[in-house]
Design a protein around this motif. Structure first.
Motif, PDB file in Angstrom:
ATOM      1  N   LEU A  24       0.825  -1.210   0.000  1.00  0.00           N
ATOM      2  CA  LEU A  24       0.000   0.000   0.000  1.00  0.00           C
ATOM      3  C   LEU A  24       0.860   1.261   0.000  1.00  0.00           C
ATOM      4  O   LEU A  24       0.552   2.231  -0.687  1.00  0.00           O
ATOM      5  CB  LEU A  24      -0.930   0.005   1.211  1.00  0.00           C
ATOM      6  N   ARG A  25       1.950   1.232   0.752  1.00  0.00           N
ATOM      7  CA  ARG A  25       2.838   2.395   0.799  1.00  0.00           C
ATOM      8  C   ARG A  25       3.556   2.618  -0.529  1.00  0.00           C
ATOM      9  O   ARG A  25       3.956   3.730  -0.847  1.00  0.00           O
ATOM     10  CB  ARG A  25       3.854   2.233   1.915  1.00  0.00           C
ATOM     11  N   SER A  26       3.737   1.550  -1.287  1.00  0.00           N
ATOM     12  CA  SER A  26       4.484   1.633  -2.549  1.00  0.00           C
ATOM     13  C   SER A  26       3.595   1.600  -3.783  1.00  0.00           C
ATOM     14  O   SER A  26       4.105   1.509  -4.891  1.00  0.00           O
ATOM     15  CB  SER A  26       5.467   0.460  -2.620  1.00  0.00           C
ATOM     16  N   LEU A  27       2.311   1.659  -3.600  1.00  0.00           N
ATOM     17  CA  LEU A  27       1.378   1.505  -4.712  1.00  0.00           C
ATOM     18  C   LEU A  27       1.629   2.517  -5.828  1.00  0.00           C
ATOM     19  O   LEU A  27       1.492   2.190  -7.008  1.00  0.00           O
ATOM     20  CB  LEU A  27      -0.057   1.606  -4.215  1.00  0.00           C
ATOM     21  N   THR A  28       2.034   3.710  -5.487  1.00  0.00           N
ATOM     22  CA  THR A  28       2.288   4.720  -6.524  1.00  0.00           C
ATOM     23  C   THR A  28       3.520   4.388  -7.360  1.00  0.00           C
ATOM     24  O   THR A  28       3.676   4.896  -8.461  1.00  0.00           O
ATOM     25  CB  THR A  28       2.472   6.121  -5.899  1.00  0.00           C
ATOM     26  N   LYS A  29       4.373   3.497  -6.848  1.00  0.00           N
ATOM     27  CA  LYS A  29       5.581   3.098  -7.576  1.00  0.00           C
ATOM     28  C   LYS A  29       5.344   1.908  -8.511  1.00  0.00           C
ATOM     29  O   LYS A  29       6.214   1.566  -9.294  1.00  0.00           O
ATOM     30  CB  LYS A  29       6.696   2.743  -6.598  1.00  0.00           C
ATOM     31  N   PHE A  30       4.167   1.287  -8.401  1.00  0.00           N
ATOM     32  CA  PHE A  30       3.844   0.136  -9.245  1.00  0.00           C
ATOM     33  C   PHE A  30       3.713   0.604 -10.690  1.00  0.00           C
ATOM     34  O   PHE A  30       2.912   1.474 -11.011  1.00  0.00           O
ATOM     35  CB  PHE A  30       2.548  -0.524  -8.774  1.00  0.00           C
ATOM     36  N   ARG A  31       4.526   0.031 -11.581  1.00  0.00           N
ATOM     37  CA  ARG A  31       4.608   0.507 -12.967  1.00  0.00           C
ATOM     38  C   ARG A  31       3.711  -0.240 -13.949  1.00  0.00           C
ATOM     39  O   ARG A  31       3.697   0.059 -15.126  1.00  0.00           O
ATOM     40  CB  ARG A  31       6.061   0.427 -13.442  1.00  0.00           C
ATOM     41  N   ARG A  32       3.016  -1.244 -13.511  1.00  0.00           N
ATOM     42  CA  ARG A  32       2.104  -2.034 -14.349  1.00  0.00           C
ATOM     43  C   ARG A  32       2.805  -2.756 -15.497  1.00  0.00           C
ATOM     44  O   ARG A  32       2.191  -3.086 -16.489  1.00  0.00           O
ATOM     45  CB  ARG A  32       0.967  -1.158 -14.872  1.00  0.00           C
ATOM     46  N   GLU A  33       4.122  -2.955 -15.355  1.00  0.00           N
ATOM     47  CA  GLU A  33       4.847  -3.754 -16.349  1.00  0.00           C
ATOM     48  C   GLU A  33       4.659  -5.239 -16.077  1.00  0.00           C
ATOM     49  O   GLU A  33       4.834  -6.065 -16.962  1.00  0.00           O
ATOM     50  CB  GLU A  33       6.332  -3.396 -16.322  1.00  0.00           C
ATOM     51  N   ALA A  34       4.329  -5.556 -14.845  1.00  0.00           N
ATOM     52  CA  ALA A  34       4.056  -6.937 -14.447  1.00  0.00           C
ATOM     53  C   ALA A  34       2.656  -6.972 -13.840  1.00  0.00           C
ATOM     54  O   ALA A  34       2.037  -5.925 -13.612  1.00  0.00           O
ATOM     55  CB  ALA A  34       5.086  -7.398 -13.414  1.00  0.00           C
ATOM     56  N   SER A  35       2.182  -8.168 -13.553  1.00  0.00           N
ATOM     57  CA  SER A  35       0.871  -8.261 -12.910  1.00  0.00           C
ATOM     58  C   SER A  35       0.994  -7.861 -11.444  1.00  0.00           C
ATOM     59  O   SER A  35       2.079  -7.929 -10.848  1.00  0.00           O
ATOM     60  CB  SER A  35       0.321  -9.682 -13.028  1.00  0.00           C
ATOM     61  N   ILE A  36      -0.100  -7.465 -10.866  1.00  0.00           N
ATOM     62  CA  ILE A  36      -0.109  -7.086  -9.449  1.00  0.00           C
ATOM     63  C   ILE A  36       0.270  -8.288  -8.586  1.00  0.00           C
ATOM     64  O   ILE A  36       0.923  -8.141  -7.561  1.00  0.00           O
ATOM     65  CB  ILE A  36      -1.473  -6.482  -9.047  1.00  0.00           C
TER      66      ILE A  36
END
Length: 52
Positions: A26-38
């Motif tokens: 949750l703290r890093s959600l903004t860093k998730f780049r959507r290059e891989a699946s969640i």
């Protein structure tokens, strides 16, 4: 939680590690780049959490 029990070995520790994993996610959600699946992203966070 099944993955965390596999890494930690026991359900009480698995629950704590699962919670730690989701808090980190949750703290890093903004860093998730959507290059891989969640799912892959969460598994990576879990693995890194259990390395400690």
């Amino acid at each position: 939680m099944e993955v965390s029990v596999l890494y930690d070995g026991q359900p009480p520790f698995g629950r704590r590690s699962t919670q730690e994993t989701f808090v980190k996610a949750l703290r890093s959600l903004t860093k998730f780049r959507r290059e891989a699946s969640i799912k892959t992203w969460l598994l990576r966070i879990a693995r890194n959490t259990f390395k400690v």
